[in-house]
Enzyme design. Structure first.
Site, PDB file in Angstrom:
ATOM      1  N   TRP A  29     -19.438  19.233  -2.571  1.00 44.53           N
ATOM      2  CA  TRP A  29     -18.715  18.352  -1.475  1.00 44.53           C
ATOM      3  C   TRP A  29     -19.000  18.859   0.104  1.00 44.53           C
ATOM      4  CZ3 TRP A  29     -16.701  14.471  -3.841  1.00 44.53           C
ATOM      5  CH2 TRP A  29     -16.267  14.403  -5.106  1.00 44.53           C
ATOM      6  N   ARG A  79       2.095 -20.494  -2.685  1.00 42.34           N
ATOM      7  CA  ARG A  79       1.730 -20.439  -3.976  1.00 42.34           C
ATOM      8  C   ARG A  79       2.423 -21.374  -5.194  1.00 42.34           C
ATOM      9  NH1 ARG A  79      -2.944 -18.120  -3.471  1.00 42.34           N
ATOM     10  NH2 ARG A  79      -3.331 -17.345  -5.445  1.00 42.34           N
ATOM     11  N   VAL A 138       0.167  -9.645  -2.274  1.00 48.16           N
ATOM     12  CA  VAL A 138      -0.643 -10.616  -2.330  1.00 48.16           C
ATOM     13  C   VAL A 138      -0.798 -11.117  -3.702  1.00 48.16           C
ATOM     14  CG1 VAL A 138      -3.248 -10.868  -2.155  1.00 48.16           C
ATOM     15  CG2 VAL A 138      -1.941  -9.798  -0.279  1.00 48.16           C
ATOM     16  N   GLY A 139      -0.646 -10.212  -4.666  1.00 49.44           N
ATOM     17  CA  GLY A 139      -0.947 -10.200  -6.003  1.00 49.44           C
ATOM     18  C   GLY A 139      -2.071 -10.173  -6.481  1.00 49.44           C
ATOM     19  N   ILE A 140      -2.674 -11.256  -7.472  1.00 48.67           N
ATOM     20  CA  ILE A 140      -4.130 -10.924  -8.089  1.00 48.67           C
ATOM     21  C   ILE A 140      -5.095 -10.986  -7.467  1.00 48.67           C
ATOM     22  CG2 ILE A 140      -4.307 -13.268  -9.038  1.00 48.67           C
ATOM     23  CD1 ILE A 140      -4.950 -10.154 -11.052  1.00 48.67           C
ATOM     24  N   PHE A 165      -9.020  15.247   0.049  1.00 44.84           N
ATOM     25  CA  PHE A 165     -10.022  15.951   0.569  1.00 44.84           C
ATOM     26  C   PHE A 165      -9.526  16.477   1.755  1.00 44.84           C
ATOM     27  CE2 PHE A 165     -12.342  12.963   4.034  1.00 44.84           C
ATOM     28  CZ  PHE A 165     -11.140  12.752   4.761  1.00 44.84           C
ATOM     29  N   ASP A 166     -10.393  17.512   2.606  1.00 47.55           N
ATOM     30  CA  ASP A 166      -9.998  18.116   3.946  1.00 47.55           C
ATOM     31  C   ASP A 166      -8.794  19.132   3.424  1.00 47.55           C
ATOM     32  OD1 ASP A 166     -10.665  17.881   6.593  1.00 47.55           O
ATOM     33  OD2 ASP A 166      -8.643  17.885   7.016  1.00 47.55           O
ATOM     34  N   GLY A 167      -9.239  19.873   2.411  1.00 47.71           N
ATOM     35  CA  GLY A 167      -8.413  20.888   1.925  1.00 47.71           C
ATOM     36  C   GLY A 167      -7.425  20.627   0.706  1.00 47.71           C
ATOM     37  N   GLY A 168      -7.117  19.270   0.539  1.00 48.27           N
ATOM     38  CA  GLY A 168      -6.182  18.817  -0.510  1.00 48.27           C
ATOM     39  C   GLY A 168      -4.873  18.882   0.118  1.00 48.27           C
TER      40      GLY A 168
END
Ligand SMILES: Cc1cc2nc3c(=O)[nH]c(=O)nc-3n(C[C@H](O)[C@H](O)[C@H](O)COP(=O)(O)OP(=O)(O)OC[C@H]3O[C@@H](n4cnc5c(N)ncnc54)[C@H](O)[C@@H]3O)c2cc1C
Length: 262
Positions: free
Chosen positions: A15, A137, A207-209, A231-234
């Protein structure tokens, strides 16, 4: 290990952000955080800068870049150092003081991860809001007129604003070198990154599918967002190393970050 006028570096590290360089054979400059020892050197963690010419002299391999869910333009390869030699003067500061330098660096990056988190939420919110205003919709009104949709958007906006102001405050404190800056930066990272993943998912529910296809940016934004708590240390690690440690200190002043005493 210090050997004459050279540091000899051996080890394997995963990493490593952007360390492939442009040609996959190593970056122009890599900062290596490693344990140092040797004649006259106290055991400890140090930061040593490695230049491309030293990588090319041998003892260095870029094994592979991780195949990641998101952040696909941000290569984070596995590196092997096998007796790589670097001049003694490439040490940053004092041997054994590396932890101090690394922690200072991670303070600023924590606030930036908070800013990344606000950025992905902002874009995702814009997409979902546009969709909710434009799409019926099959019904008689735009879907934003349904309270279930409107309230979901409101809740995301509230979290986004809270994350944004925390990031602004943390960045201002870092610029001003206020004593509570590190605490604020870590809060901005934890809060922003843990808000953005469920926020983008909620916007996908609005928004849906159609949000599930890469034709729409929401799916890619979620893929990037998932990186931010990890990341960045978690976030488990920064809670432990930075905030938990701070709170245990009997001298800790809980209003320092809020009031920004200088
Ligand atoms: C895109 C990207 C770029 C990166 N760039 C860099 C880089 O340039 N340089 C670099 O050094 N790293 C880099 N990293 C690595 C990354 O920042 C850290 O390795 C990672 O955050 C370590 O976190 P971790 O807590 O998951 O580690 P681990 O030590 O693997 O911990 C795994 C899990 O174990 C648990 N755990 C571990 N210890 C404890 C404990 N004491 N108490 C409670 N729970 C514990 C937690 O649940 C934790 O989530 C990068 C990662 C990514 C994804």
């Amino acid at each position: 290990v210090l050997d004459g006028d050279d540091w000899v570096i051996t080890g394997r590290k995963q990493w490593n952000s952007n360390a492939t360089g442009w040609d996959g054979r190593g970056a122009d400059l890599i900062s290596v955080v490693c344990r140092t020892s040797g004649p006259g050197v106290a055991d400890g963690i140090s930061v040593i800068m490695v230049e491309r010419a030293q990588l090319e002299a041998g003892g260095f391999t870029v094994e592979r870049a991780h195949d990641t869910l998101g952040h696909r333009a941000h290569l984070s390869p596995v590196l092997t150092f096998d007796g790589l030699r670097v001049p003694r003067q490439n040490l940053i500061g004092e041997a054994g003081n590396g932890r101090t330098y690394v922690e200072a660096g991670f303070g600023a990056t924590a606030a930036l991860v908070g800013a990344f988190s606000v950025g992905v939420m902002r874009k995702a919110f814009e997409i979902a809001l546009d969709f909710a205003r434009a799409e019926k919709r099959g019904g008689p009104v735009a879907i934003i007129d349904h309270q279930a949709v409107g309230y979901l958007l409101v809740d995301v906006k509230t979290k986004m604003e809270a994350a944004r102001y925390l990031v602004w405050k943390a960045c201002h404190a870092l610029d001003a070198q206020a004593p509570g800056a590190l605490e604020l930066a870590v809060h901005a990272k934890i809060f922003g990154s843990e808000a953005c993943v469920p926020a983008i998912y909620d916007l996908m529910r609005v928004v849906g599918i159609e949000s599930y296809s890469h034709d729409m940016r929401l799916a890619a934004l979620l893929q990037d967002a998932v990186c931010y708590p990890l990341f960045d240390g978690g976030n488990i690690g920064v809670r432990r190393r930075q905030l938990h440690t701070l709170l245990k200190d009997t001298e800790y002043d809980q209003l320092l970050a809020a009031e920004g005493h200088l």
